[in-house]
Design an enzyme around this catalytic site. Structure first.
Site, PDB file in Angstrom:
ATOM      1  N   SER A   1      15.028 -32.111 -35.471  1.00 37.21           N
ATOM      2  CA  SER A   1      14.169 -33.269 -35.768  1.00 37.21           C
ATOM      3  C   SER A   1      13.796 -33.322 -37.244  1.00 37.21           C
ATOM      4  CB  SER A   1      12.898 -33.198 -34.926  1.00 37.21           C
ATOM      5  OG  SER A   1      13.212 -33.225 -33.556  1.00 37.21           O
TER       6      SER A   1
ATOM      7  N   ASN B   1      12.650 -23.936 -31.919  1.00 41.47           N
ATOM      8  CA  ASN B   1      14.011 -24.169 -31.462  1.00 41.47           C
ATOM      9  C   ASN B   1      14.159 -25.313 -30.493  1.00 41.47           C
ATOM     10  OD1 ASN B   1      15.942 -21.980 -32.599  1.00 41.47           O
ATOM     11  ND2 ASN B   1      14.029 -20.914 -32.183  1.00 41.47           N
TER      12      ASN B   1
ATOM     13  N   THR C   1      16.799 -21.658 -44.562  1.00 36.88           N
ATOM     14  CA  THR C   1      16.704 -22.771 -43.608  1.00 36.88           C
ATOM     15  C   THR C   1      15.304 -22.723 -42.976  1.00 36.88           C
ATOM     16  OG1 THR C   1      17.850 -21.395 -41.957  1.00 36.88           O
ATOM     17  CG2 THR C   1      19.171 -23.019 -43.159  1.00 36.88           C
TER      18      THR C   1
ATOM     19  N   THR D   1      22.032 -18.242 -38.147  1.00 36.87           N
ATOM     20  CA  THR D   1      23.042 -17.731 -39.034  1.00 36.87           C
ATOM     21  C   THR D   1      22.408 -16.701 -39.933  1.00 36.87           C
ATOM     22  OG1 THR D   1      24.272 -19.761 -39.005  1.00 36.87           O
ATOM     23  CG2 THR D   1      24.652 -18.324 -40.843  1.00 36.87           C
TER      24      THR D   1
ATOM     25  N   LYS E   1      19.476 -14.477 -45.782  1.00 35.32           N
ATOM     26  CA  LYS E   1      18.652 -15.453 -45.096  1.00 35.32           C
ATOM     27  C   LYS E   1      18.869 -15.305 -43.597  1.00 35.32           C
ATOM     28  CE  LYS E   1      19.601 -18.929 -43.451  1.00 35.32           C
ATOM     29  NZ  LYS E   1      19.835 -19.290 -41.993  1.00 35.32           N
TER      30      LYS E   1
ATOM     31  N   GLU F   1      11.808 -16.189 -36.284  1.00 29.36           N
ATOM     32  CA  GLU F   1      11.100 -17.427 -35.937  1.00 29.36           C
ATOM     33  C   GLU F   1       9.980 -17.137 -34.937  1.00 29.36           C
ATOM     34  OE1 GLU F   1      14.855 -20.461 -36.676  1.00 29.36           O
ATOM     35  OE2 GLU F   1      14.408 -19.772 -34.643  1.00 29.36           O
TER      36      GLU F   1
END
Length: 462
Positions: free
Chosen positions: A462, A457, A189, A236, A215, A327
Site C-alpha cells: 500500500s 506485511n 526498504t 530480501t 539491509k 519487522e
C-alpha cells in the site's frame, strides 16, 4: 460458536497487549572516515523508484588499476531474480573479478521475465560506463530489493547511474562516512536504520580495513551459496563487504562461503527465503603494495584462515543487525545448539527452533513455554538420532546472571516461572539446547512474532 468469538478475542487481547518494538536508532552511529578501506568511492541517491523521495539507488566503484577479486553467495530460491542471474554470469565471465556494484531498492526486479533481464543488464552497462569499460566488458554486479513482480522504471534508474559520470554536475561519489552512509540508506526498504559497519584488522603486521552494509527486516531466512559456476549450491537480504586486502578470487569465495554459513545463513526473521538474497565481497588489494602479499588458501593456509575468521565475525555482526531490525520485533534471541554429532545437525536444529511460529509467539508473549522448544528440536532428521535422556534446555540471561535450567538430561526442572519471565521480558536472551551426542555446535539469531509484523506485511504494497 460464532457468537462466542468476540468475547474470546477480548480475553486474548487483554492477556497480551501490543508492545512497541524497542528503540533501534542507537544501532547506527557515525564512523570515522579513516576506518573505511581505501580504493572505493560510492554514493546513494534518489532516482525515482520510491514515491517517498527516499534514497533508492547505490553505486559502489573500486578505483584500483586492477579489478577487485569478487565473491558472492546467492539465493537458491527457484525463482531467482534477474539481478541474481546477471551477477552470476558477470562473475563467470570475469573469473570472479569485478570493479563495481549497483543496487536499487523499492523494486526487486524478480519474476519479471525477459524485461527484467534486459533491465538488469542495462544497469550493468550504465555502471560499466562510469568505469570507462568497453562495450564488450561487464565488470559490474547488480542487486535489487523491493516488491516482487513489478518491473523497474528503468529510464529513471539509468538516469540516476549516469548522474555519477565524471562530467556530471550532480556527481556525489565519495569515500567519507557520508558517502558510505548514503549508500547504506539506499539499500533500505522496511528497515528502520541503515546497517553499516567498519573495522581494522592486522595479519602478519599488515593493517587492513573492511567495511560493509546490508539491509533486511522481513522475508528473512537466507539460504545462500556460491555461484552455480563455482560448484554445487548450498525481504530480501542484500549485503556487500569491501576490503583493501589482497585476496585471490578462489580464496575469497571459499572464505565468504564459510562466513555466510555462520552468519547470514544463520538468521531468521520470518522463515521466508527471498528471490533476491545476495551477499557480495570485493577485495581490491589497495593496502597490499607487494603482490606476494595476496592471501591464498593453498599457498598460505594459516594467513587465509586468519582472514576467513575476520570476515566471518564481521559478517555475523552485519547479519545480527538484520535480526535486530526484524519487522515488528521486540526480542533478539540467540539460539545455541551444542553437543551435536555434526555442525550441520546443530545448524538444522537451531534453524528449526528459530523458525517455529509457536516458539516465536511465546517469546513475544513472554511465556516460558519450553515444551515448544523441545518439540521443534525433536522434529529435525539428524545424522545421529537424538537420545531424549541426554537433552537439556536452558534460558541464558544476557546480564551475566546464572542460567535457568528448564530440562536436564531429559528430566523437567521445577521452573521458577517468575525468574523465567524476568529473563524473557528483556530485549536480548539466549536459548541453549544441549544434545549430549557429540562436540559440534551452531548458533542462530532470530526474533519474535508481534502484532506489528502482521500489520506491516498485511499492508506491504500500500
Amino acid at each position: 460458536m460464532s457468537a462466542r468469538l468476540p468475547s474470546l478475542w477480548k480475553r486474548l487481547s487483554s492477556t497480551i497487549s501490543p508492545r512497541p518494538a524497542p528503540p533501534k536508532a542507537h544501532h547506527h552511529a557515525p564512523i570515522p572516515d579513516a576506518a573505511f578501506p581505501s580504493g572505493y568511492v560510492l554514493t546513494g541517491l534518489h532516482c525515482g523508484i520510491k514515491k517517498t523521495g527516499a534514497l533508492d539507488l547505490a553505486v559502489i566503484l573500486s578505483t584500483t588499476p586492477k579489478p577487485a577479486s569478487a565473491a558472492a553467495c546467492f539465493t537458491r530460491n527457484a525463482f531467482k531474480a534477474a539481478p541474481v542471474v546477471v551477477s552470476e554470469e558477470v562473475l563467470q565471465r570475469n573469473a570472479s573479478t569485478a570493479r563495481a556494484l549497483v543496487v536499487n531498492s523499492g523494486c526487486a526486479n524478480a519474476v519479471t521475465g525477459k524485461q527484467g533481464m534486459e533491465d538488469a543488464w542495462a544497469m550493468v552497462r550504465a555502471t560499466d560506463a562510469l568505469l570507462g569499460c568497453s562495450a564488450k566488458e561487464s565488470e559490474t554486479l547488480v542487486m535489487s530489493t523491493g516488491v516482487i513482480g513489478q518491473t523497474l522504471p528503468i529510464s529513471k534508474v539509468l538516469a540516476g547511474i549516469e548522474s555519477q559520470s565524471s562530467d556530471s554536475q550532480t556527481k556525489s561519489l565519495g569515500s567519507d562516512f557520508t558517502a558510505w552512509e548514503r549508500a547504506a540508506k539506499a539499500f533500505m526498504t522496511t528497515d528502520t536504520f541503515p546497517k553499516l559497519r567498519a573495522r581494522t584488522f592486522s595479519i602478519d603486521g599488515r593493517e587492513y580495513k573492511m567495511a560493509g552494509m546490508d539491509k533486511g527486516a522481513g522475508m528473512i531466512h537466507p539460504d545462500m551459496g556460491p555461484p552455480r559456476t563455482a560448484g554445487q549450491l548450498h525481504a530480501t537480504l542484500l549485503g556487500c563487504i569491501m576490503t583493501d586486502a589482497a585476496v585471490s578470487p578462489r580464496s575469497l569465495q571459499s572464505a565468504l562461503t564459510y562466513a555466510v554459513d555462520r552468519s547470514f545463513n544463520s538468521i531468521s526473521v520470518d522463515g521466508d527465503m527471498s528471490t533476491n538474497d545476495t551477499i557480495v565481497v570485493l577485495a581490491n588489494g589497495s593496502a597490499a603494495s607487494d603482490p606476494a602479499a595476496e592471501i591464498d588458501e593453498e599457498r598460505d593456509p594459516r594467513t587465509y584462515q586468519l582472514f576467513r575468521d575476520e570476515l566471518t565475525t564481521f559478517a555475523a555482526d552485519l547479519a545480527q543487525l538484520v535480526v535486530r531490525d526484524g519487522e515488528g520485533a521486540t526480542k533478539f534471541v540467540t539460539v545455541s545448539v551444542n553437543g551435536a554429532a555434526t555442525y550441520e545437525d546443530a545448524h538444522r536444529i537451531a534453524s528449526r527452533i528459530s523458525t517455529s511460529a509457536l516458539v516465536k509467539t511465546a517469546l513475544y508473549g513472554q511465556d516460558a513455554n519450553w515444551g515448544r522448544i523441545l518439540a521443534a528440536t525433536g522434529s529435525v532428521p539428524l545424522s545421529v538420532p537424538i537420545d531424549p535422556t541426554r537433552v537439556s534446555v536452558s534460558f541464558i540471561p544476557t546480564d551475566g546472571s546464572p542460567a535457568l535450567p528448564l530440562l536436564v538430561n531429559g528430566e523437567p526442572e521445577t521452573v521458577d516461572e517468575a525468574r523465567a519471565k524476568e529473563i524473557i521480558s528483556v530485549e536480548d536472551l539466549e536459548i541453549e539446547v544441549q544434545l549430549g551426542i557429540g562436540s559440534e555446535n551452531a548458533k542462530y539469531w532470530t526474533c519474535d512474532f508481534s502484532y506489528e509484523y502482521v500489520r506491516i506485511n498485511g499492508d506491504y504494497r500500500s
